[in-house]
Design an enzyme around this catalytic site. Sequence first.
Site, PDB file in Angstrom:
ATOM      1  N   LYS A 117       0.830  -1.213   0.000  1.00  0.00           N
ATOM      2  CA  LYS A 117       0.000   0.000   0.000  1.00  0.00           C
ATOM      3  C   LYS A 117       0.854   1.248   0.000  1.00  0.00           C
ATOM      4  O   LYS A 117       0.471   2.264  -0.580  1.00  0.00           O
ATOM      5  CB  LYS A 117      -0.971   0.011   1.182  1.00  0.00           C
ATOM      6  CG  LYS A 117      -2.131  -0.958   0.982  1.00  0.00           C
ATOM      7  CD  LYS A 117      -3.373  -0.544   1.738  1.00  0.00           C
ATOM      8  CE  LYS A 117      -4.524  -1.503   1.414  1.00  0.00           C
ATOM      9  NZ  LYS A 117      -5.678  -1.339   2.283  1.00  0.00           N
ATOM     10  N   LYS A 199      -4.046 -10.375  -6.529  1.00  0.00           N
ATOM     11  CA  LYS A 199      -5.338 -10.810  -5.983  1.00  0.00           C
ATOM     12  C   LYS A 199      -6.453  -9.938  -6.573  1.00  0.00           C
ATOM     13  O   LYS A 199      -6.216  -8.797  -6.979  1.00  0.00           O
ATOM     14  CB  LYS A 199      -5.342 -10.743  -4.451  1.00  0.00           C
ATOM     15  CG  LYS A 199      -5.368  -9.353  -3.880  1.00  0.00           C
ATOM     16  CD  LYS A 199      -5.695  -9.357  -2.373  1.00  0.00           C
ATOM     17  CE  LYS A 199      -5.719  -7.924  -1.852  1.00  0.00           C
ATOM     18  NZ  LYS A 199      -6.132  -7.751  -0.492  1.00  0.00           N
ATOM     19  N   LYS A 202     -11.054  -4.862  -4.706  1.00  0.00           N
ATOM     20  CA  LYS A 202     -12.058  -3.866  -5.041  1.00  0.00           C
ATOM     21  C   LYS A 202     -11.423  -2.508  -5.341  1.00  0.00           C
ATOM     22  O   LYS A 202     -12.079  -1.633  -5.894  1.00  0.00           O
ATOM     23  CB  LYS A 202     -13.139  -3.765  -3.959  1.00  0.00           C
ATOM     24  CG  LYS A 202     -12.679  -3.661  -2.506  1.00  0.00           C
ATOM     25  CD  LYS A 202     -13.869  -3.586  -1.568  1.00  0.00           C
ATOM     26  CE  LYS A 202     -13.852  -4.210  -0.203  1.00  0.00           C
ATOM     27  NZ  LYS A 202     -12.736  -4.449   0.600  1.00  0.00           N
TER      28      LYS A 202
END
Length: 333
Positions: A117, A199, A202
């Site tokens: 992130k 992965k 969303k």
Amino acid sequence: MEQQAAKKRILSGIQPTGTFTLGNYIGAVRNWSRMQEEYECLYMVANLHALTVRQDPAALRRQTRESAALLLACGIDPAKSILFVQSQVPAHCELSWVLSCCTQFGELSRMTQFKDKSAKHPENVNAGLFTYPCLMAADILIYNADLVPVGADQNQHLELARNVAQRFNNNYSPTFTLPEGYNPKTGARVRSLQEPAKKMSKSDTNANAYILLTDDADTVLRKFKRAVTDSEGAVRAAEDKPGVTNLMGIYSALTGKGLDAIEAEFAGQGYGVFKEAVAGVVIDALRPIQAEYARVLADKEYLDRVLAEGAAAAGRIAGRTLAKVYRKVGMLQ
Ligand code: TYM
């Protein structure tokens, strides 16, 4: 009553950063509803965790309610489980502070989600992103959860929660249950339809990479038709065929068929037929969820009542643990 006390306890959570994906569903949420009969369950919309990435306040508020409605639509039953919004149980944050003082800088630096992130949002590598696993540990430990049903991407955070719990227990006295992770046998890591090395997420910028639980039948079919595969043309699971293997995993998770059976079922048929079959089982799985979601969202009073009761019930358990922890670490009573 006694039987109730003997039941193992479950806690899990999901961030309200958008509509849930098929990955969230297969990897986690679907199992949550299945576990309600056997366990004492607490499920939470992790809205405080969402703040580690910049959010639009109005959108976050709306998505928090939508996430709760989706959980109900996926089968979480408030008569059996406690469903709540994280920020409505403030004790999580208080415990998080205590736990962050039992967590080493080095441990947090090793978290792959932090590294990913911070690479993705280099302009906003905030302290919350770094200490995120401490809040997640608090979410789990404050309920003394025995089991935490999550997808494989959360296993490292769970391991940290165990280590912190153990350290606290050693430094003070036995306080926290050491939680175990629970990954589904198939579908613990549903991959992106466009880049199967990643992965399904969303927050992906490419909408073709994920299936949302609210996608209509045409959209689901279109996204599967566009899914990245390979040039071999054979429905077979293999490490060098991550796209097809991922589709087989989705099909397997939703039909209960094993990979060998799926290979036999589609032997000699091209990817076109297989992709349509995968889309078909996904559409069938989503249909009842979408109908129930629309119904729950329209009933604002019901949703508000469920969340208020959930926060009160969770708060009672959390408050007891926090009081014990504060006493043990030497806070004035
Ligand atoms: P979140 O919101 O990213 O995802 C919610 C759940 O969905 C699983 N998941 C997947 N499983 C399989 N394949 C995928 N592609 C996939 N993508 C997501 C996740 O593993 C997760 O189980 N930190 C957590 C939320 C959280 C939490 C907690 C979880 C906060 N506190 C305490 C458990 C216990 C998160 O960001 O999940």
